[in-house]
Motif scaffolding. Sequence first.
Motif, PDB file in Angstrom:
ATOM      1  N   TRP A 197       0.847  -1.204   0.000  1.00 30.31           N
ATOM      2  CA  TRP A 197       0.000   0.000   0.000  1.00 30.31           C
ATOM      3  C   TRP A 197       0.877   1.247   0.000  1.00 30.31           C
ATOM      4  CZ3 TRP A 197      -5.260  -0.093  -0.370  1.00 30.31           C
ATOM      5  CH2 TRP A 197      -5.917  -1.308  -0.104  1.00 30.31           C
ATOM      6  N   ARG A 198       0.463   2.271  -0.743  1.00 31.75           N
ATOM      7  CA  ARG A 198       1.203   3.543  -0.757  1.00 31.75           C
ATOM      8  C   ARG A 198       0.222   4.706  -0.942  1.00 31.75           C
ATOM      9  NH1 ARG A 198       4.565   0.448   0.469  1.00 31.75           N
ATOM     10  NH2 ARG A 198       6.708   0.176  -0.287  1.00 31.75           N
ATOM     11  N   PRO A 199       0.536   5.866  -0.340  1.00 33.21           N
ATOM     12  CA  PRO A 199      -0.263   7.057  -0.636  1.00 33.21           C
ATOM     13  C   PRO A 199       0.042   7.539  -2.054  1.00 33.21           C
ATOM     14  CG  PRO A 199       1.590   7.617   0.810  1.00 33.21           C
ATOM     15  CD  PRO A 199       1.622   6.121   0.615  1.00 33.21           C
ATOM     16  N   GLY A 200      -0.875   8.288  -2.656  1.00 39.18           N
ATOM     17  CA  GLY A 200      -0.629   8.825  -3.996  1.00 39.18           C
ATOM     18  C   GLY A 200       0.408   9.936  -3.958  1.00 39.18           C
ATOM     19  N   LYS A 201       0.884  10.296  -5.169  1.00 37.04           N
ATOM     20  CA  LYS A 201       1.844  11.399  -5.292  1.00 37.04           C
ATOM     21  C   LYS A 201       1.190  12.495  -6.113  1.00 37.04           C
ATOM     22  CE  LYS A 201       6.482   9.361  -5.337  1.00 37.04           C
ATOM     23  NZ  LYS A 201       7.472   8.835  -6.286  1.00 37.04           N
ATOM     24  N   GLU A 202       1.001  13.669  -5.489  1.00 35.49           N
ATOM     25  CA  GLU A 202       0.410  14.822  -6.208  1.00 35.49           C
ATOM     26  C   GLU A 202      -0.869  14.418  -6.948  1.00 35.49           C
ATOM     27  OE1 GLU A 202       3.704  15.822  -8.668  1.00 35.49           O
ATOM     28  OE2 GLU A 202       5.003  15.942  -6.907  1.00 35.49           O
ATOM     29  N   GLY A 203      -1.713  13.704  -6.214  1.00 35.51           N
ATOM     30  CA  GLY A 203      -3.015  13.340  -6.792  1.00 35.51           C
ATOM     31  C   GLY A 203      -2.945  12.247  -7.844  1.00 35.51           C
ATOM     32  N   LYS A 204      -1.772  11.623  -7.998  1.00 35.41           N
ATOM     33  CA  LYS A 204      -1.626  10.538  -8.989  1.00 35.41           C
ATOM     34  C   LYS A 204      -1.129   9.269  -8.303  1.00 35.41           C
ATOM     35  CE  LYS A 204       1.060  12.270 -12.106  1.00 35.41           C
ATOM     36  NZ  LYS A 204       1.698  13.088 -13.160  1.00 35.41           N
ATOM     37  N   GLU A 205      -0.918   8.243  -9.110  1.00 31.75           N
ATOM     38  CA  GLU A 205      -0.429   6.963  -8.584  1.00 31.75           C
ATOM     39  C   GLU A 205       0.942   7.136  -7.907  1.00 31.75           C
ATOM     40  OE1 GLU A 205      -1.387   7.450 -11.728  1.00 31.75           O
ATOM     41  OE2 GLU A 205      -2.981   6.014 -12.232  1.00 31.75           O
ATOM     42  N   SER A 250      -2.377   1.261 -15.407  1.00 28.59           N
ATOM     43  CA  SER A 250      -1.533   1.465 -14.230  1.00 28.59           C
ATOM     44  C   SER A 250      -1.417   0.186 -13.398  1.00 28.59           C
ATOM     45  CB  SER A 250      -2.120   2.568 -13.354  1.00 28.59           C
ATOM     46  OG  SER A 250      -1.423   2.636 -12.121  1.00 28.59           O
ATOM     47  N   ALA A 251      -0.283   0.029 -12.715  1.00 21.84           N
ATOM     48  CA  ALA A 251      -0.087  -1.108 -11.796  1.00 21.84           C
ATOM     49  C   ALA A 251      -0.627  -0.776 -10.403  1.00 21.84           C
ATOM     50  CB  ALA A 251       1.388  -1.472 -11.724  1.00 21.84           C
ATOM     51  N   TRP A 252      -1.299   0.369 -10.270  1.00 17.94           N
ATOM     52  CA  TRP A 252      -1.831   0.792  -8.962  1.00 17.94           C
ATOM     53  C   TRP A 252      -3.335   0.973  -9.038  1.00 17.94           C
ATOM     54  CZ3 TRP A 252       1.339   0.938  -4.799  1.00 17.94           C
ATOM     55  CH2 TRP A 252       2.717   0.968  -5.044  1.00 17.94           C
ATOM     56  N   GLU A 253      -4.012   0.628  -7.975  1.00 16.93           N
ATOM     57  CA  GLU A 253      -5.467   0.829  -7.892  1.00 16.93           C
ATOM     58  C   GLU A 253      -5.775   1.628  -6.616  1.00 16.93           C
ATOM     59  OE1 GLU A 253      -9.554   0.277  -9.112  1.00 16.93           O
ATOM     60  OE2 GLU A 253      -7.611   0.183 -10.138  1.00 16.93           O
ATOM     61  N   TYR A 254      -6.531   2.690  -6.806  1.00 23.27           N
ATOM     62  CA  TYR A 254      -6.905   3.532  -5.659  1.00 23.27           C
ATOM     63  C   TYR A 254      -8.036   2.855  -4.884  1.00 23.27           C
ATOM     64  CZ  TYR A 254      -8.431   7.601  -2.992  1.00 23.27           C
ATOM     65  OH  TYR A 254      -8.768   8.456  -1.977  1.00 23.27           O
ATOM     66  N   ASP A 255      -7.928   2.887  -3.557  1.00 18.82           N
ATOM     67  CA  ASP A 255      -8.968   2.278  -2.727  1.00 18.82           C
ATOM     68  C   ASP A 255      -9.581   3.346  -1.824  1.00 18.82           C
ATOM     69  OD1 ASP A 255     -10.195  -0.339  -2.087  1.00 18.82           O
ATOM     70  OD2 ASP A 255      -9.502   0.132  -0.068  1.00 18.82           O
ATOM     71  N   THR A 294     -11.588   3.298   0.699  1.00 20.77           N
ATOM     72  CA  THR A 294     -11.727   3.097   2.149  1.00 20.77           C
ATOM     73  C   THR A 294     -10.638   3.799   2.939  1.00 20.77           C
ATOM     74  OG1 THR A 294     -12.566   0.922   1.540  1.00 20.77           O
ATOM     75  CG2 THR A 294     -12.222   1.322   3.889  1.00 20.77           C
ATOM     76  N   THR A 295      -9.382   3.636   2.502  1.00 21.28           N
ATOM     77  CA  THR A 295      -8.275   4.237   3.267  1.00 21.28           C
ATOM     78  C   THR A 295      -7.580   5.353   2.487  1.00 21.28           C
ATOM     79  OG1 THR A 295      -6.775   2.537   2.411  1.00 21.28           O
ATOM     80  CG2 THR A 295      -7.794   2.119   4.558  1.00 21.28           C
ATOM     81  N   GLY A 296      -8.063   5.632   1.278  1.00 14.46           N
ATOM     82  CA  GLY A 296      -7.473   6.727   0.502  1.00 14.46           C
ATOM     83  C   GLY A 296      -6.052   6.444   0.035  1.00 14.46           C
ATOM     84  N   GLU A 297      -5.706   5.150  -0.105  1.00 15.22           N
ATOM     85  CA  GLU A 297      -4.369   4.796  -0.600  1.00 15.22           C
ATOM     86  C   GLU A 297      -4.482   3.861  -1.805  1.00 15.22           C
ATOM     87  OE1 GLU A 297      -1.286   5.348   3.092  1.00 15.22           O
ATOM     88  OE2 GLU A 297      -1.823   3.289   2.578  1.00 15.22           O
ATOM     89  N   TYR A 298      -3.341   3.620  -2.431  1.00 21.28           N
ATOM     90  CA  TYR A 298      -3.264   2.738  -3.599  1.00 21.28           C
ATOM     91  C   TYR A 298      -2.602   1.414  -3.207  1.00 21.28           C
ATOM     92  CZ  TYR A 298      -3.886   6.889  -6.637  1.00 21.28           C
ATOM     93  OH  TYR A 298      -4.353   8.016  -7.276  1.00 21.28           O
ATOM     94  N   TYR A 299      -3.048   0.327  -3.853  1.00 16.76           N
ATOM     95  CA  TYR A 299      -2.315  -0.940  -3.700  1.00 16.76           C
ATOM     96  C   TYR A 299      -1.706  -1.327  -5.051  1.00 16.76           C
ATOM     97  CZ  TYR A 299      -6.511  -3.243  -5.665  1.00 16.76           C
ATOM     98  OH  TYR A 299      -7.556  -3.624  -6.473  1.00 16.76           O
ATOM     99  N   LEU A 300      -0.584  -2.052  -4.971  1.00 17.22           N
ATOM    100  CA  LEU A 300       0.139  -2.470  -6.175  1.00 17.22           C
ATOM    101  C   LEU A 300      -0.452  -3.765  -6.730  1.00 17.22           C
ATOM    102  CD1 LEU A 300       2.711  -2.002  -7.998  1.00 17.22           C
ATOM    103  CD2 LEU A 300       3.881  -3.623  -6.491  1.00 17.22           C
ATOM    104  N   HIS A 301      -0.665  -3.794  -8.038  1.00 23.41           N
ATOM    105  CA  HIS A 301      -1.063  -5.050  -8.713  1.00 23.41           C
ATOM    106  C   HIS A 301      -0.294  -5.113 -10.035  1.00 23.41           C
ATOM    107  CE1 HIS A 301      -3.752  -2.969 -11.667  1.00 23.41           C
ATOM    108  NE2 HIS A 301      -3.923  -2.128 -10.669  1.00 23.41           N
ATOM    109  N   LEU A 302       0.693  -5.982 -10.109  1.00 23.61           N
ATOM    110  CA  LEU A 302       1.479  -6.085 -11.344  1.00 23.61           C
ATOM    111  C   LEU A 302       0.667  -6.737 -12.462  1.00 23.61           C
ATOM    112  CD1 LEU A 302       4.994  -7.027  -9.933  1.00 23.61           C
ATOM    113  CD2 LEU A 302       4.162  -4.787 -10.667  1.00 23.61           C
TER     114      LEU A 302
END
Length: 560
Positions: free
Chosen positions: A128-136, A147-152, A154-162
């Motif tokens: 899990w990672r927070p976004g950067k400047e409103g992006k992945e 993108s390899a990231w999906e915004y979630d 619930t917690t306002g963060e992105y998870y990685l999915h290759l």
Amino acid sequence: MKKQWWKESVVYQIYPRSFKDSNGDGIGDIQGIISKLDYLKDLGIDVIWLSPVYKSPNDDNGYDISDYRDIMDEFGTMADWEELLAEIHKRGMKLMMDLVVNHTSDEHPWFIESRKSKDNPYRDYYIWRPGKEGKEPNNWESCFSGSAWEYDETTGEYYLHLFSKKQPDLNWENPKVRQEVYDMMKFWLDKGIDGFRMDVINFISKVPGLPDAPNPEGKKYVSGSRFFMNGPRIHEFLQEMNREVLSKYDVMTVGEMPGVTVEEAKLYTGEDRNEVNMVFQFEHVDLDSGPNGKWDLRPLKLRDLKESFTKWQKGLEGVGWNSLYLNNHDQPRMVSRFGNDQEYRVESAKMLATFLHMLQGTPYIYQGEEIGMTNVRFDSIDDYKDIETLNMYREKVMENDEDPQKVMEAIYAKGRDNARTPFQWDDSENAGFTTGTPWMKVNPNYKEINAKKAVEDPNSIYHYYRKLIQLRKQYPIVVYGSYDIILPEHEQIYAYTRTHKNEKLLVILNFSADQPIFELPKEITFTTKELLISNYDVNGEEAIEIFTLKPYEARVYLLK
């Protein structure tokens, strides 16, 4: 070189959804596989590799697992699976299961917990990672495009999915995750399985910090593979897995490793390194891809194929071990890709089989290869099922206005569904695969190309495979002989020798529809020769110093 049972084995890959349906729901299942075990035994198979049959929502045909210790309802029950294992062992064969632990399904209980809150005990099971400047968090592209990231939310963060957004990557930096994986591996090994094929296992170690990938062309998303393939802790993780689990069992392991080099493969497969027995590398199946990747078609040059195979054969000689394949569930049919699936389908399928089975390494046969099944050309994109294909089509045609026919040609050549059309058992409706409506259309050529016809015809591709497998069991040189290429510059002939003790195998293959002349190099001398196998009628007494090859001809001689 150590003698090992897995070096002497021939492996047969089953893609269960497309193999054999026993209950008429149109989907292949475990009871269907059980009903065909005698067919595989008669072929001479030693090990069956079963593509995933675990509980899964099926976003990526079973490679998105929601429960590692249960069986997908469509395939049957755990009791069915246990019966399958018992029946395989009863016939003296072994079972290798798929291990998919770079990612899980987003419907796995761990991920359901992980996304609930930032302080959930399972949060750190995933990346899990927070976004950067409103992006992945970075610019990595998924292997399935986008993108390899999906915004979630619930917690306002992105998870990685290759891969698919329904396939979140596990966080292997977390020792608890590794322990969960090892416990699950022991669960299956204690049931009696004989090994694991490890899905994209060289992706499990990512570069710390997950940096942006270089992007000179300013694309929206780019391949970050250099930051997640063969990452900094990969050998440590695999050695730990071996120490904790694999070393305690007599099993075979093969790691699927896109982007692996010969030098890296020496580390992964080195007999003193305690990682895996062999790797699936992809170099030879990328030779017909242009600079823009898999869907950018370019003709295959035989010299490139020779160079690639020779590099791997010589590179791992005496150090590690090669896996040998020309197709699988992710690759198009080999006779359509490397041979000629029209006029010389039978001859070229036999020639390619000879090529592969006479190399040093463990051969992998993909279901239907042994009867010469071909690529399929469905008229409409609506007939295709594969997520990678559908995502690519949408991106190119719907979003970028590319020519749909050109995109379809790429799918006809390279789409994964080429390998996934139902197995062609006979010439009855739906090729004898199902009494219902198949989950995916059957290749219309099943009346001509099917197992019943192949088994009944002594000159079929199927019987040729049986003979190749018998030769492997009869002659140690086929397994353990060292490889050397001859005529490396020839544009149509691929010829090589295998040497073991005082014997030599001479393998001569015509990769074309032409009739080139073969000339035996002067330095290859012999007092006796024996023709072991050929895909045309050949007089064994014929001189081999110089002769003309027929289209897609293959011959193997034992020289002493």
